[in-house]
Structures are given as structure tokens and as C-alpha cells.
Design an enzyme around this catalytic site. Structure first.
Site, PDB file in Angstrom:
ATOM      1  N   HIS A  60       0.822  -1.229   0.000  1.00  0.00           N
ATOM      2  CA  HIS A  60       0.000   0.000   0.000  1.00  0.00           C
ATOM      3  C   HIS A  60       0.850   1.271   0.000  1.00  0.00           C
ATOM      4  CE1 HIS A  60      -3.663  -2.200   0.536  1.00  0.00           C
ATOM      5  NE2 HIS A  60      -3.281  -2.723   1.675  1.00  0.00           N
ATOM      6  N   ASP A  70      -2.334 -10.749  -2.275  1.00  0.00           N
ATOM      7  CA  ASP A  70      -2.941 -10.238  -1.045  1.00  0.00           C
ATOM      8  C   ASP A  70      -4.418  -9.931  -1.337  1.00  0.00           C
ATOM      9  OD1 ASP A  70      -1.984  -8.731   1.728  1.00  0.00           O
ATOM     10  OD2 ASP A  70      -3.687  -7.720   0.788  1.00  0.00           O
ATOM     11  N   HIS A 126      -6.035  -7.376  -0.550  1.00  0.00           N
ATOM     12  CA  HIS A 126      -6.216  -5.961  -0.897  1.00  0.00           C
ATOM     13  C   HIS A 126      -5.486  -5.598  -2.185  1.00  0.00           C
ATOM     14  CE1 HIS A 126      -6.617  -6.267   3.559  1.00  0.00           C
ATOM     15  NE2 HIS A 126      -7.672  -5.496   3.330  1.00  0.00           N
ATOM     16  N   ASP A 153      -4.417 -12.957   3.572  1.00  0.00           N
ATOM     17  CA  ASP A 153      -5.642 -12.417   4.173  1.00  0.00           C
ATOM     18  C   ASP A 153      -6.869 -12.773   3.333  1.00  0.00           C
ATOM     19  OD1 ASP A 153      -4.530 -10.700   2.290  1.00  0.00           O
ATOM     20  OD2 ASP A 153      -4.558  -8.923   3.581  1.00  0.00           O
TER      21      ASP A 153
HETATM   22  C1  SP5 Z   1      -0.981  -5.239   3.934  1.00  0.00           C
HETATM   23  C2  SP5 Z   1      -2.465  -5.270   4.212  1.00  0.00           C
HETATM   24  O1  SP5 Z   1      -3.099  -6.307   4.100  1.00  0.00           O
HETATM   25  N1  SP5 Z   1      -3.038  -4.136   4.643  1.00  0.00           N
HETATM   26  C3  SP5 Z   1      -4.429  -4.095   4.890  1.00  0.00           C
HETATM   27  C4  SP5 Z   1      -4.866  -2.930   5.685  1.00  0.00           C
HETATM   28  C5  SP5 Z   1      -6.338  -2.910   5.842  1.00  0.00           C
HETATM   29  N2  SP5 Z   1      -6.758  -1.944   6.803  1.00  0.00           N
HETATM   30  C6  SP5 Z   1      -8.113  -1.525   6.721  1.00  0.00           C
HETATM   31  C7  SP5 Z   1      -9.042  -2.562   7.203  1.00  0.00           C
HETATM   32  C8  SP5 Z   1     -10.478  -2.141   7.003  1.00  0.00           C
HETATM   33  C9  SP5 Z   1     -11.344  -3.266   7.453  1.00  0.00           C
HETATM   34  N3  SP5 Z   1     -12.654  -3.137   6.929  1.00  0.00           N
HETATM   35  C10 SP5 Z   1     -13.407  -4.351   7.035  1.00  0.00           C
HETATM   36  C11 SP5 Z   1     -14.362  -4.481   5.890  1.00  0.00           C
HETATM   37  C12 SP5 Z   1     -14.787  -5.901   5.753  1.00  0.00           C
HETATM   38  N4  SP5 Z   1     -15.346  -6.126   4.459  1.00  0.00           N
HETATM   39 ZN    ZN Z   2      -4.049  -7.237   2.597  1.00  0.00          ZN
END
Ligand code: SP5
Ligand code: ZN
Length: 349
Positions: free
Chosen positions: A170, A210, A212, A279
């Protein structure tokens, strides 16, 4: 498979983050210890080393991706924060200086208050900077670049793993967030291209599995046709891009991954870099996919079909129960070692 690791990666340990409310920091050092333990249970498959290459000039390579002003911030943020009276726990943003709030004339960012700086260089409340954060950030990059050096001597289909944290995908040129500070994979890509082939940047592919979207990595190479970035990620989720729906399980995921591997094969990169996040697991506390522990063996196998020297770098994965096996299974699936059989023989053999 060789695995690089360093104990300094455990130092970054903020007590909490804010996800709607204060919660214990999910990107915790025990993620690494758990993965290390899972890998060391298979000494025939993994050779773990903490002997890092101390000759690599990290600053030189970081500046290929990040702004020097931002690096300067990461290095000095904690001390400035504390000397300005900030809480000693960590630098934690409380205001995000929108562009319309900043001085109009050119200004020296060092002259901003430490509160303004904390919000200027960070996009969320998940990336506090503690006394030791910078040390961990540098250790993670040194682990990654040491492993990158190793990937040059690998044959097609062989791999090396950078077992490190904090993660990186990120991180943007001047922004931390999403638990990331320095974009390890992006810096490693430049390192591999420039240190190996000084005169003609050779093609590389980055496969980001990942959950994300690695916006930092994508943007680093968006206008650079020598680096192909392919990411499989959840739709409508942080930081919002689309591809796979929330209910995605093993079959659907592997089908999409096979599509990604075909694209990468036709690009024919010299090396493959994998942003390895687990994740996507069904029990992950912040993500929605439904990948199973066995699914990761399949994922590793599909990645091995690309048949390139491969550098795996750890990104996310927050279910501490399964993270060790999930990571090990990707790497074992890649190496053609079927942990399911090992498990069977262990149980019943
Ligand atoms: C490296 C990495 O995996 N970073 C991820 C950071 C995510 N942080 C924000 C999490 C927001 C969680 N929202 C939950 C929504 C479920 N659908
Ligand atoms: Zn992630």
C-alpha cells in the site's frame, strides 16, 4: 527453498489501531514468529537464514520509489513527535491536512507541526510510528533485497522467500498506510532491474495475491511497460478496486489465478515477484474471501506453472490460527511438495 528473516522485523509493535474503534494491532509481530515456526517444522523444505547482505545501500534503492522528504519523515517522525509533547506510545495522526489547508507558497515540510506531518504522510489510522518502527521498516527491506539478490541465481520454477514485516504494497512515494511504510516489492523490482541489468531494464512481473489491492505497487509501475503488475483482490473493499466478489472460494480464486498466470507467461518476464498475502483466508478477521488452508497448496501450484525464478515477499494475513500453514502451503505447493500428504502420514502413517 531459502527463507530470509530478521529479528528486527519484530520490533514494530504498536499497541492498537483504529478500525471504527480502538482494536489491538492486527499486523502484529507474532505473525512472523508463527510463520517462522510453521516453516521450521519442515526443515527439508525450508532453509531459514538471518544472514542479511549488509552491503546493500538501502537509501539508494528506497529513493527509486519513495520521495526523500518522506524517508526523512519516517526517520525523524517519532523523535519530533515526542519532543513536541506527543504521546510516547506512537505517532498517531489526528488531523489530515487537506491540500486546501496547506500553505500556498513553497514551504519546508519540516516546519509543519508534528501533528500536521503525521497526517500529511499517512492515509489511515492503522499505521502508527513507534520508537522502533523505522528499524523494522529497514530490516524488512534488507530481508527483501537480500532475497532479491538470491533470486538471480535461481533456475526457472525455483523460489526464495522474504519473511518480513511491516508489509509494503500500500505504501506510496510519500504516504504510509494499510500497515505499510516502504514498498518492499516495488523497491525490490527496481533493485533487480537496475542492479542486474544496468543497461537494458529487463521485464519483470509482480503478482499480488494479497486480499487488498496494492495501489502503491501499481502506481509505481503504471506508466512503465517493463513491469507488469497483476493483482487479485476483493471488490468494493479497502482501498476499493474490483475483481473478485466477497464470497470467492478456492475454485473461483484458482480460476482467476490461472488467468493471471497465462497473462504473465505471455509477458515472459525475467523474474516473478509475488506479493504474498494470505488475508484471503476464510477466517481472516478483516477480509471476505473464503480460501481454505488446502486452497493455498493449489494457489502455490498454479503460481509454479509460470516457471520463472520467483521472489515471494510477505504482505498481509491476520488470522493467527492459520497464517503459518497458509503461507507454508503456498510455498510448498509452489515447490511441488504436498503438505496434505505430509499431514496424512503424520496423522496416520
Ligand atoms: C498489507 C495489508 O493487508 N493491509 C491491509 C490494511 C487494511 N486496513 C483496513 C481494514 C479495514 C477493514 N474493513 C473491514 C471491511 C470488511 N469487508
Ligand atoms: Zn491485505
Amino acid at each position: 527453498m531459502k527463507v530470509f528473516y530478521h529479528a528486527d522485523c519484530l520490533l514494530h509493535n504498536p499497541p492498537f489501531e483504529i478500525l471504527g474503534k480502538e482494536v489491538p494491532y492486527l499486523e502484529t509481530p507474532s505473525r512472523l514468529s508463527i510463520i517462522q515456526k510453521a516453516l521450521s517444522e519442515k526443515p527439508g523444505n525450508f532453509e531459514i537464514s538471518d544472514e542479511l547482505d549488509n552491503n546493500i545501500d538501502l537509501r539508494e534503492w528506497i529513493l527509486k520509489i519513495h520521495e526523500s522528504e518522506y524517508l526523512d519523515y519516517l526517520e525523524t517522525a517519532y523523535d519530533t513527535w515526542v519532543s513536541d509533547g506527543g504521546d510516547e506510545t506512537a505517532v498517531f495522526p489526528e488531523a489530515f491536512p487537506h491540500i486546501s489547508l496547506l500553505p500556498k507558497k513553497p514551504y519546508n515540510p519540516r516546519e509543519l507541526s508534528s501533528i500536521a506531518r503525521a497526517g500529511l504522510y499517512c492515509f489511515d489510522l492503522s499505521s502508527p510510528i513507534t520508537k522502533d518502527t523505522y528499524k523494522s521498516v529497514l530490516a524488512a527491506l534488507r530481508v527483501t533485497l537480500t532475497a532479491a539478490n538470491e533470486v538471480r541465481s535461481l533456475a526457472a520454477g525455483e523460489g526464495v522467500f522474504a519473511l518480513c514485516r511491516p508489509p509494503g504494497h500500500h505504501a506510496m512515494p510519500s504516504l504510509c498506510g494499510g500497515y505499510c511504510f516502504i514498498n518492499n516489492v516495488a523497491v525490490a523490482a527496481r533493485f533487480l532491474q537496475m542492479a542486474t541489468f544496468q543497461h537494458s531494464p529487463t521485464k519483470l512481473a509482480i503478482l499480488d495475491i494479497d486480499y487488498h489491492h496494492g495501489k502503491g505497487t501499481q502506481e509505481a509501475f503504471y506508466t512503465d511497460s517493463s513491469v507488469l503488475y497483476v493483482s487479485l483482490h476483493g471488490e468494493n473493499d479497502y482501498p476499493c478496486r474490483l475483481l473478485l466478489r466477497g464470497t470467492t472460494g478456492d475454485d473461483e480464486y484458482c480460476a482467476a489465478l490461472e488467468h493471471a498466470t497465462t497473462t504473465i507467461q505471455s509477458f515472459d518476464p525475467a523474474y516473478l515477484l509475488v506479493s504474498l498475502g494470505v488475508d484471503t483466508h476464510i477466517e481472516d478477521p478483516i477480509c471476505d474471501f473464503n480460501i481454505t488452508i488446502e486452497g493455498y497448496l493449489r494457489i502455490g501450484k498454479v503460481i509454479s506453472n509460470i516457471q520463472k525464478p520467483t521472489l515471494f515477499v510477505l504482505e498481509g494475513g491476520y488470522d493467527l490460527e492459520s497464517i503459518g500453514l497458509n503461507v507454508r502451503n503456498v510455498l510448498d505447493g509452489f515447490q511441488g511438495k504436498n503438505s496434505l500428504w505430509d499431514f496424512f502420514f503424520f496423522q496416520y502413517g
